[in-house]
Design a protein around this motif. Structure first.
Motif, PDB file in Angstrom:
ATOM      1  N   GLN A  16      22.837  28.044  27.420  1.00  0.00           N
ATOM      2  CA  GLN A  16      23.298  27.686  26.085  1.00  0.00           C
ATOM      3  C   GLN A  16      22.847  28.714  25.035  1.00  0.00           C
ATOM      4  OE1 GLN A  16      21.686  24.078  24.305  1.00  0.00           O
ATOM      5  NE2 GLN A  16      23.676  23.668  23.404  1.00  0.00           N
ATOM      6  N   GLU A  17      21.608  29.107  25.173  1.00  0.00           N
ATOM      7  CA  GLU A  17      21.035  30.046  24.212  1.00  0.00           C
ATOM      8  C   GLU A  17      21.731  31.409  24.294  1.00  0.00           C
ATOM      9  OE1 GLU A  17      17.065  32.409  24.508  1.00  0.00           O
ATOM     10  OE2 GLU A  17      16.668  30.246  24.681  1.00  0.00           O
ATOM     11  N   ARG A  18      21.871  31.913  25.520  1.00  0.00           N
ATOM     12  CA  ARG A  18      22.514  33.224  25.694  1.00  0.00           C
ATOM     13  C   ARG A  18      23.996  33.136  25.333  1.00  0.00           C
ATOM     14  NH1 ARG A  18      20.557  37.158  24.832  1.00  0.00           N
ATOM     15  NH2 ARG A  18      21.519  38.484  26.388  1.00  0.00           N
ATOM     16  N   GLY A  19      24.587  31.979  25.648  1.00  0.00           N
ATOM     17  CA  GLY A  19      26.003  31.784  25.345  1.00  0.00           C
ATOM     18  C   GLY A  19      26.262  31.841  23.846  1.00  0.00           C
ATOM     19  N   LYS A  20      25.425  31.162  23.089  1.00  0.00           N
ATOM     20  CA  LYS A  20      25.564  31.156  21.626  1.00  0.00           C
ATOM     21  C   LYS A  20      25.427  32.578  21.089  1.00  0.00           C
ATOM     22  CE  LYS A  20      24.089  26.575  20.177  1.00  0.00           C
ATOM     23  NZ  LYS A  20      22.904  25.793  19.829  1.00  0.00           N
ATOM     24  N   HIS A  21      24.448  33.262  21.643  1.00  0.00           N
ATOM     25  CA  HIS A  21      24.169  34.622  21.223  1.00  0.00           C
ATOM     26  C   HIS A  21      25.383  35.527  21.512  1.00  0.00           C
ATOM     27  CE1 HIS A  21      21.626  38.026  20.335  1.00  0.00           C
ATOM     28  NE2 HIS A  21      21.989  38.589  21.472  1.00  0.00           N
ATOM     29  N   LEU A  22      25.922  35.377  22.702  1.00  0.00           N
ATOM     30  CA  LEU A  22      27.059  36.210  23.080  1.00  0.00           C
ATOM     31  C   LEU A  22      28.282  35.918  22.208  1.00  0.00           C
ATOM     32  CD1 LEU A  22      28.544  38.259  24.865  1.00  0.00           C
ATOM     33  CD2 LEU A  22      29.020  36.416  26.471  1.00  0.00           C
ATOM     34  N   LEU A  96      37.557  32.639  26.465  1.00  0.00           N
ATOM     35  CA  LEU A  96      36.941  31.330  26.755  1.00  0.00           C
ATOM     36  C   LEU A  96      37.503  30.748  28.056  1.00  0.00           C
ATOM     37  CD1 LEU A  96      36.845  29.883  23.123  1.00  0.00           C
ATOM     38  CD2 LEU A  96      35.146  31.280  24.314  1.00  0.00           C
ATOM     39  N   THR A  97      38.809  30.914  28.279  1.00  0.00           N
ATOM     40  CA  THR A  97      39.354  30.433  29.560  1.00  0.00           C
ATOM     41  C   THR A  97      38.759  31.244  30.719  1.00  0.00           C
ATOM     42  OG1 THR A  97      41.359  31.718  29.038  1.00  0.00           O
ATOM     43  CG2 THR A  97      41.512  29.336  28.809  1.00  0.00           C
ATOM     44  N   SER A  98      38.484  32.528  30.464  1.00  0.00           N
ATOM     45  CA  SER A  98      37.835  33.343  31.513  1.00  0.00           C
ATOM     46  C   SER A  98      36.456  32.794  31.837  1.00  0.00           C
ATOM     47  CB  SER A  98      37.669  34.789  31.049  1.00  0.00           C
ATOM     48  OG  SER A  98      38.901  35.392  30.876  1.00  0.00           O
ATOM     49  N   THR A  99      35.786  32.328  30.812  1.00  0.00           N
ATOM     50  CA  THR A  99      34.442  31.779  31.021  1.00  0.00           C
ATOM     51  C   THR A  99      34.506  30.509  31.868  1.00  0.00           C
ATOM     52  OG1 THR A  99      33.818  32.679  28.892  1.00  0.00           O
ATOM     53  CG2 THR A  99      32.352  31.034  29.824  1.00  0.00           C
ATOM     54  N   ILE A 100      35.452  29.644  31.575  1.00  0.00           N
ATOM     55  CA  ILE A 100      35.584  28.421  32.395  1.00  0.00           C
ATOM     56  C   ILE A 100      35.885  28.814  33.836  1.00  0.00           C
ATOM     57  CG2 ILE A 100      36.827  26.271  32.815  1.00  0.00           C
ATOM     58  CD1 ILE A 100      37.671  26.078  30.059  1.00  0.00           C
ATOM     59  N   SER A 101      36.806  29.749  33.995  1.00  0.00           N
ATOM     60  CA  SER A 101      37.179  30.176  35.343  1.00  0.00           C
ATOM     61  C   SER A 101      35.970  30.721  36.104  1.00  0.00           C
ATOM     62  CB  SER A 101      38.282  31.239  35.262  1.00  0.00           C
ATOM     63  OG  SER A 101      38.521  31.801  36.524  1.00  0.00           O
ATOM     64  N   ALA A 102      35.179  31.532  35.403  1.00  0.00           N
ATOM     65  CA  ALA A 102      34.020  32.143  36.060  1.00  0.00           C
ATOM     66  C   ALA A 102      32.991  31.094  36.464  1.00  0.00           C
ATOM     67  CB  ALA A 102      33.385  33.179  35.130  1.00  0.00           C
ATOM     68  N   LEU A 103      32.787  30.113  35.601  1.00  0.00           N
ATOM     69  CA  LEU A 103      31.752  29.133  35.914  1.00  0.00           C
ATOM     70  C   LEU A 103      32.221  28.102  36.949  1.00  0.00           C
ATOM     71  CD1 LEU A 103      28.777  28.638  35.084  1.00  0.00           C
ATOM     72  CD2 LEU A 103      29.637  26.685  33.812  1.00  0.00           C
ATOM     73  N   GLU A 346      46.060  37.254  48.205  1.00  0.00           N
ATOM     74  CA  GLU A 346      44.638  36.893  48.152  1.00  0.00           C
ATOM     75  C   GLU A 346      44.395  35.555  48.838  1.00  0.00           C
ATOM     76  OE1 GLU A 346      46.718  36.998  45.569  1.00  0.00           O
ATOM     77  OE2 GLU A 346      45.650  37.357  43.702  1.00  0.00           O
ATOM     78  N   CYS A 347      43.175  35.381  49.262  1.00  0.00           N
ATOM     79  CA  CYS A 347      42.700  34.056  49.623  1.00  0.00           C
ATOM     80  C   CYS A 347      42.164  33.425  48.337  1.00  0.00           C
ATOM     81  CB  CYS A 347      41.624  34.186  50.701  1.00  0.00           C
ATOM     82  SG  CYS A 347      40.838  32.636  51.118  1.00  0.00           S
ATOM     83  N   THR A 348      41.060  33.971  47.825  1.00  0.00           N
ATOM     84  CA  THR A 348      40.500  33.471  46.570  1.00  0.00           C
ATOM     85  C   THR A 348      41.058  34.254  45.392  1.00  0.00           C
ATOM     86  OG1 THR A 348      38.459  33.157  47.807  1.00  0.00           O
ATOM     87  CG2 THR A 348      38.310  33.010  45.407  1.00  0.00           C
ATOM     88  N   LYS A 349      41.344  33.575  44.317  1.00  0.00           N
ATOM     89  CA  LYS A 349      41.695  34.287  43.080  1.00  0.00           C
ATOM     90  C   LYS A 349      41.092  33.526  41.904  1.00  0.00           C
ATOM     91  CE  LYS A 349      46.161  32.064  42.365  1.00  0.00           C
ATOM     92  NZ  LYS A 349      47.564  32.004  42.721  1.00  0.00           N
ATOM     93  N   THR A 350      41.152  34.132  40.727  1.00  0.00           N
ATOM     94  CA  THR A 350      40.587  33.461  39.554  1.00  0.00           C
ATOM     95  C   THR A 350      41.557  32.374  39.076  1.00  0.00           C
ATOM     96  OG1 THR A 350      41.570  34.999  38.004  1.00  0.00           O
ATOM     97  CG2 THR A 350      39.384  35.570  38.832  1.00  0.00           C
ATOM     98  N   MET A 351      41.091  31.552  38.145  1.00  0.00           N
ATOM     99  CA  MET A 351      41.936  30.464  37.628  1.00  0.00           C
ATOM    100  C   MET A 351      42.836  31.011  36.517  1.00  0.00           C
ATOM    101  SD  MET A 351      38.798  27.726  37.550  1.00  0.00           S
ATOM    102  CE  MET A 351      39.671  26.294  36.957  1.00  0.00           C
ATOM    103  N   MET A 352      43.688  31.986  36.915  1.00  0.00           N
ATOM    104  CA  MET A 352      44.410  32.734  35.886  1.00  0.00           C
ATOM    105  C   MET A 352      45.481  31.921  35.161  1.00  0.00           C
ATOM    106  SD  MET A 352      46.198  35.498  38.419  1.00  0.00           S
ATOM    107  CE  MET A 352      44.917  35.863  39.594  1.00  0.00           C
TER     108      MET A 352
END
Ligand SMILES: *Cc1c(COP(=O)(O)O)cnc(C)c1O
Length: 477
Positions: A16-22, A96-103, A346-352
């Motif tokens: 949360q702290e690093r996220g706010k900072h970023l 922000l959607t990239s962040t959800i996808s990554a997490l 691909e087998c795995t891909k991001t939540m594009m």
């Protein structure tokens, strides 16, 4: 979990702290790059210096400076003076959607490992199919890049058009794909990956405007046939990369029909113009394509990598990687659109799907009309300025937002102009206020701009020309 290093990795408070900072750093980045006219696009360092910097940071840097340093050491595409590569100027919401996808890391290949993104993928690809002019028998999916999408489409083409079962038995007879010599290099690469060899890539010469010379299609085809090469596909560029020239898709479509070829359209860059009321006509004939590639990360504000591959016939999409011909027997309402891994490389891909979906949801199709129309108009305005200036020469009238030109100095021999333009580009890069690229067209060296940035105005472009003139004065001192 005990409080060890594994605990640290997943510590929510730290996140949360690093996220706010970023977010705060990135907000400043957006605000400053889009409004501060003196900001540099990039602070260029030679590769060895950059490498040494990050080696040192790994040992001695403070990880709390990491984001800030990455920003400082990267190219700022949101700066209006970024007018170089065809990289999408990302809409901040897609960060922000990239962040959800990554997490969440839902790989989306099978339905339950990406329920939301698979459903969204279906919705956005249906929208794109409708825009192309396809019927409800069409389908599509999202995949990792135009390069991979073009390869996938050509694999489908081979599966459908070649009677011999290459997928199971390997090649028998030499096969070939026709494409304009000006097309993106990935088509050539795809043909080689498919094992067609250099003889399997049949280049149709370009006409004066750098688009495919449609009068030469028949000759190229006949010459290939005479050599025993079975041509099975033709690729139209919408547009090609270097100059942004659109091939005549209608002409290619009727040629493909006549010779029963698969017609593929590489609309990685220009597919977004389907949304432009002014420029959609550049894509006339695209509805007759068997397959179409559109990159979200070029002209549609999305982060890399977000690409759509659309098929006119859903049975074809199912066929690419299947071992037998069962796909042909299935009825269309049985198709498992929700298990996208069956059809993607691909087998795995991001939540594009998230990026595309949220842009449609928040801003609607109108945002793509406004954007594409603005950028293509800007290129025409820039061309008009260049044509009035005797120090510059256009390579060709821009059809899209890609524009190539060169500086000309009539006091020195023409053969020295190539070096001069190379020097201009290098000085611009080192100086960092503007970022443009370069290309060779018909043996001549050109400066290449792609007007991707919705903050770039004609005033910025006029200032660039002035800057180039000032630089060349310095060369002569
Ligand atoms: C950018 C581009 C590609 C390559 O797409 P990637 O998404 O970079 O892999 C292919 N064809 C054309 C016409 C392009 O503009």
């Amino acid at each position: 979990m005990p409080k060890d290093v594994l605990y640290d990795v997943f510590d929510p408070t730290f996140f949360q702290e690093r996220g706010k900072h970023l977010i705060s750093e990135l907000t400043t980045y957006i605000r400053e790059t889009t409004s501060d006219s003196t900001a540099k696009v990039l602070d260029f360092q030679d590769p060895e210096t950059e490498l040494a910097y990050w080696k040192d940071f790994l040992d001695n840097g403070d990880s709390s400076d990491f984001f800030k340093e990455v920003l400082q050491h990267s190219t700022h595409i949101h700066n209006p003076k970024y007018i170089a590569h065809q990289v999408g100027i990302t809409a901040p919401i897609t960060a922000l959607t990239s962040t959800i996808s990554a997490l969440l890391n839902n790989g989306t290949a099978i339905y339950e490992m990406g329920m939301a993104s698979n459903a969204m993928e279906r919705i956005v690809t249906e929208k794109l199919c409708t825009k192309i002019g396809y019927t409800s028998n069409a389908t599509g999916f999202l995949t990792s890049g135009g390069t991979l999408a073009n390869l996938t489409a050509l694999l489908t083409a081979r599966k459908i058009k070649i009677a011999h079962d290459v997928w199971n038995e390997g090649h028998k007879d030499p096969l070939g794909i026709m494409v304009c010599e000006e097309a993106h290099y990935c088509v050539d690469r795809a043909a080689r990956i498919m094992g067609l060899g250099s003889k399997g890539i049949l280049k149709v010469p370009a006409a004066a405007n750098y688009g495919m010379d449609i009068k030469k299609m028949e000759t190229v085809y006949q010459e290939a046939q005479a050599k025993g090469i079975q041509v099975f596909a033709i690729v139209g560029s919408a547009p090609s990369t270097a100059t942004g020239a659109h091939d005549d898709l209608k002409a290619i479509a009727s040629f493909a029909k006549k010779h029963k070829l698969w017609f593929h359209v590489d609309a990685a860059h220009g597919g977004a113009a389907l949304f432009s009321k002014t420029y959609a006509s550049l894509l006339d004939g695209i509805d007759q394509a068997d397959s179409v590639v559109i990159d979200g990360h070029k002209m549609m504000f999305m982060p890399t990598i977000t690409t759509a591959l659309l098929y006119r016939d859903k049975a074809h999409a199912e066929s690419t990687f299947s071992l037998n011909a069962e796909y042909l027997l299935r009825t269309t309402n049985e198709d498992e659109w929700f298990n996208s891994g069956k059809r993607t490389f691909e087998c795995t891909k991001t939540m594009m799907g998230l990026h595309w979906y949220i842009l449609f949801k928040m801003y609607g199709e109108a945002v793509f009309d406004a954007y594409v129309t603005r950028q293509y108009n800007l290129a025409r305005a820039f061309a008009a300025v260049l044509k009035q200036d005797s120090y510059f020469e256009l390579a060709t009238e821009p059809m899209t937002n890609i524009l190539c030109f060169r500086y000309i100095d009539k006091t020195i021999p023409e053969r020295e102009w190539d070096k001069l333009n190379q020097k201009i580009r290098e000085s611009l890069l080192n100086e960092g206020t503007y970022y443009i690229v370069q290309t060779k067209l018909r043996e001549k060296h050109y400066l290449r701009t792609t007007l991707m940035n919705p903050f770039t105005t004609i005033a910025h472009l006029k200032e660039l020309l002035l800057k180039i003139k000032t630089l060349t004065l310095k060369f002569n001192q």
